[in-house]
Scaffold this motif. Structure first.
Motif, short mmCIF file in Angstrom:
data_model
loop_
_atom_site.label_atom_id
_atom_site.label_comp_id
_atom_site.label_asym_id
_atom_site.label_seq_id
_atom_site.Cartn_x
_atom_site.Cartn_y
_atom_site.Cartn_z
N ILE A 102 0.84 -1.20 0.00
CA ILE A 102 0.00 0.00 0.00
C ILE A 102 0.87 1.25 0.00
N LEU A 103 1.89 1.27 0.85
CA LEU A 103 2.78 2.42 0.90
C LEU A 103 3.57 2.57 -0.38
N GLU A 104 4.02 1.44 -0.97
CA GLU A 104 4.75 1.50 -2.23
C GLU A 104 3.88 2.05 -3.35
N LEU A 105 2.60 1.65 -3.35
CA LEU A 105 1.67 2.15 -4.36
C LEU A 105 1.48 3.66 -4.21
N ARG A 106 1.32 4.10 -2.97
CA ARG A 106 1.13 5.53 -2.73
C ARG A 106 2.38 6.32 -3.12
N TYR A 107 3.54 5.79 -2.74
CA TYR A 107 4.78 6.50 -3.05
C TYR A 107 5.01 6.54 -4.56
N GLY A 108 4.73 5.45 -5.23
CA GLY A 108 4.89 5.41 -6.68
C GLY A 108 3.99 6.40 -7.38
N THR A 109 2.77 6.55 -6.86
CA THR A 109 1.84 7.51 -7.45
C THR A 109 2.32 8.94 -7.23
N ILE A 110 2.86 9.20 -6.04
CA ILE A 110 3.39 10.53 -5.73
C ILE A 110 4.54 10.87 -6.68
N ARG A 111 5.44 9.93 -6.89
CA ARG A 111 6.58 10.17 -7.78
C ARG A 111 6.10 10.46 -9.20
N ALA A 112 5.06 9.76 -9.64
CA ALA A 112 4.56 9.95 -11.00
C ALA A 112 3.96 11.34 -11.18
N GLN A 113 3.40 11.91 -10.10
CA GLN A 113 2.76 13.21 -10.19
C GLN A 113 3.73 14.37 -9.96
N ALA A 114 4.91 14.08 -9.39
CA ALA A 114 5.89 15.12 -9.12
C ALA A 114 6.67 15.48 -10.38
N LEU A 115 7.41 16.57 -10.31
CA LEU A 115 8.30 16.93 -11.41
C LEU A 115 9.34 15.84 -11.61
N SER A 116 9.83 15.69 -12.80
CA SER A 116 10.91 14.73 -13.05
C SER A 116 12.16 15.20 -12.31
N PRO A 117 13.15 14.31 -12.13
CA PRO A 117 14.39 14.73 -11.44
C PRO A 117 15.05 15.95 -12.10
N GLY A 118 15.14 15.94 -13.41
CA GLY A 118 15.74 17.08 -14.11
C GLY A 118 14.95 18.35 -13.92
N GLU A 119 13.63 18.25 -14.05
CA GLU A 119 12.77 19.42 -13.85
C GLU A 119 12.85 19.92 -12.41
N SER A 120 13.00 18.98 -11.48
CA SER A 120 13.06 19.35 -10.06
C SER A 120 14.32 20.15 -9.75
N LEU A 121 15.47 19.70 -10.29
CA LEU A 121 16.71 20.44 -10.07
C LEU A 121 16.64 21.82 -10.72
N ALA A 122 16.04 21.89 -11.88
CA ALA A 122 15.89 23.18 -12.55
C ALA A 122 14.99 24.10 -11.72
N PHE A 123 13.96 23.54 -11.11
CA PHE A 123 13.06 24.34 -10.29
C PHE A 123 13.78 24.87 -9.06
N ILE A 124 14.61 24.03 -8.42
CA ILE A 124 15.35 24.48 -7.24
C ILE A 124 16.37 25.55 -7.62
N GLU A 125 17.00 25.39 -8.79
CA GLU A 125 17.91 26.43 -9.28
C GLU A 125 17.17 27.75 -9.50
N GLN A 126 15.94 27.64 -9.98
CA GLN A 126 15.11 28.84 -10.17
C GLN A 126 14.83 29.52 -8.83
N LEU A 127 14.48 28.73 -7.82
CA LEU A 127 14.24 29.29 -6.49
C LEU A 127 15.50 29.97 -5.96
N LEU A 128 16.62 29.33 -6.18
CA LEU A 128 17.89 29.89 -5.70
C LEU A 128 18.16 31.23 -6.39
N GLY A 129 17.82 31.32 -7.65
CA GLY A 129 18.04 32.56 -8.38
C GLY A 129 17.11 33.68 -7.96
N GLU A 130 15.98 33.33 -7.32
CA GLU A 130 15.03 34.33 -6.86
C GLU A 130 15.39 34.94 -5.52
N THR A 131 16.36 34.33 -4.81
CA THR A 131 16.71 34.84 -3.48
C THR A 131 17.63 36.05 -3.57
#
Length: 282
Positions: free
Chosen positions: A253-282
């Motif tokens: 059950i937990l694996e299913l939930r976690y897998g679904t969360i990962r599928a809905q989140a940004l991809s790893p590459g998009e996530s790093l780009a998003f964090i870089e964007q946040l860093l640039g806004e500070t």
């Protein structure tokens, strides 16, 4: 000479059987060596710079000795480094029992998967960020307790130094990444740490954007650890009363939930780009 007196945060947890055993043993060794040297507790306290009452507490296993205490005792009692060496065990008792147990599990796991919704996970926190988070608790912890808990949290991060490296997966909510805990500089250092970890070959780090209106992690954090022998343990704020679970049907059950969360989140590459964007806004 300044005499150190008693202070909060160095008491032995009576429910921590291993911790009690370690501190009792160390205290007994200190007392035996002091008596063998023909020193009274008061005289020994003066020699090491600690109050007599604290000396009795340490020797009676009621008090966790500081590293400086053991080093001074080693020198005064001519112990040849044996008392100083006890710090390797004593310092572990300084970490809360629950954190030690979690650290042991993480140290054995070949896979660690974590979804965190309210904060940056402890495994990813910088020292200053951890200090700010722990220091914000109400009622407040004593400064000594804060440092104890920060040290325990950072000690778990040796998981990134293991060989062979475990597979680590993190999903973080956008909200906590925008909260400048500890001030702008501490926040920037934390974002930089996330980028550093997210680029490691054995780490997958993803961000769940606030614009995702609903997902299976809304009940709270999810944690999954898998071990070399094929066993696993999981925990979830919103399922199974937050207790550790090992039953295969519950883990699925937990694996299913976690897998679904990962599928809905940004991809790893998009996530790093998003964090870089946040860093640039500070």
């Amino acid at each position: 000479m300044t005499v150190e007196t008693d202070e909060s945060g160095w008491e032995v947890d009576p429910d921590d059987e291993w911790g009690v055993a370690v501190i009792t043993t160390v205290g007994r060794q200190l007392k035996l060596r002091r008596e063998a040297a023909g020193m009274r507790a008061g005289d020994f306290g003066v020699a090491v710079g600690y109050g007599e009452d604290l000396v009795y507490k340490v020797e009676g296993g009621k008090r966790i000795p500081r590293q400086e205490y053991l080093d001074r005792a080693d020198e005064v009692l001519s112990a040849g480094g044996l008392l100083s060496a006890a710090w390797e065990d004593v310092k572990k008792v300084r970490y809360p029992k629950r954190v030690r147990e979690l650290g042991k599990l993480e140290a054995k796991a070949v896979e660690i998967a974590l979804y965190e919704c309210h904060i940056v996970p402890g495994l990813l926190q910088t020292r200053k960020h951890a200090r700010a988070v722990i220091g914000a608790a109400q009622p407040p912890y004593s400064p000594d307790d804060v440092e104890r808990m920060v040290a325990a949290r950072l000690a778990r991060q040796t998981v990134f130094e293991r060989e062979p490296a475990p597979a680590l997966s993190f999903v973080l909510e956008e909200g906590p990444l925008r909260r400048p805990i500890g001030g702008t500089m501490v926040w920037r250092e934390q974002l930089e740490r996330l980028l550093e970890v997210g680029r490691l070959h054995n780490v997958v780090l993803q961000v769940m954007r606030t614009g995702c209106d609903t997902h299976s992690g809304l009940d709270g954090r999810i944690e999954l650890l898998k071990f070399p022998d094929g066993t696993a343990v999981g925990r979830s704020d919103g399922a199974f009363n937050n207790r550790p679970i090992t039953e295969p049907k519950h883990l699925r059950i937990l694996e299913l939930r976690y897998g679904t969360i990962r599928a809905q989140a940004l991809s790893p590459g998009e996530s790093l780009a998003f964090i870089e964007q946040l860093l640039g806004e500070t």
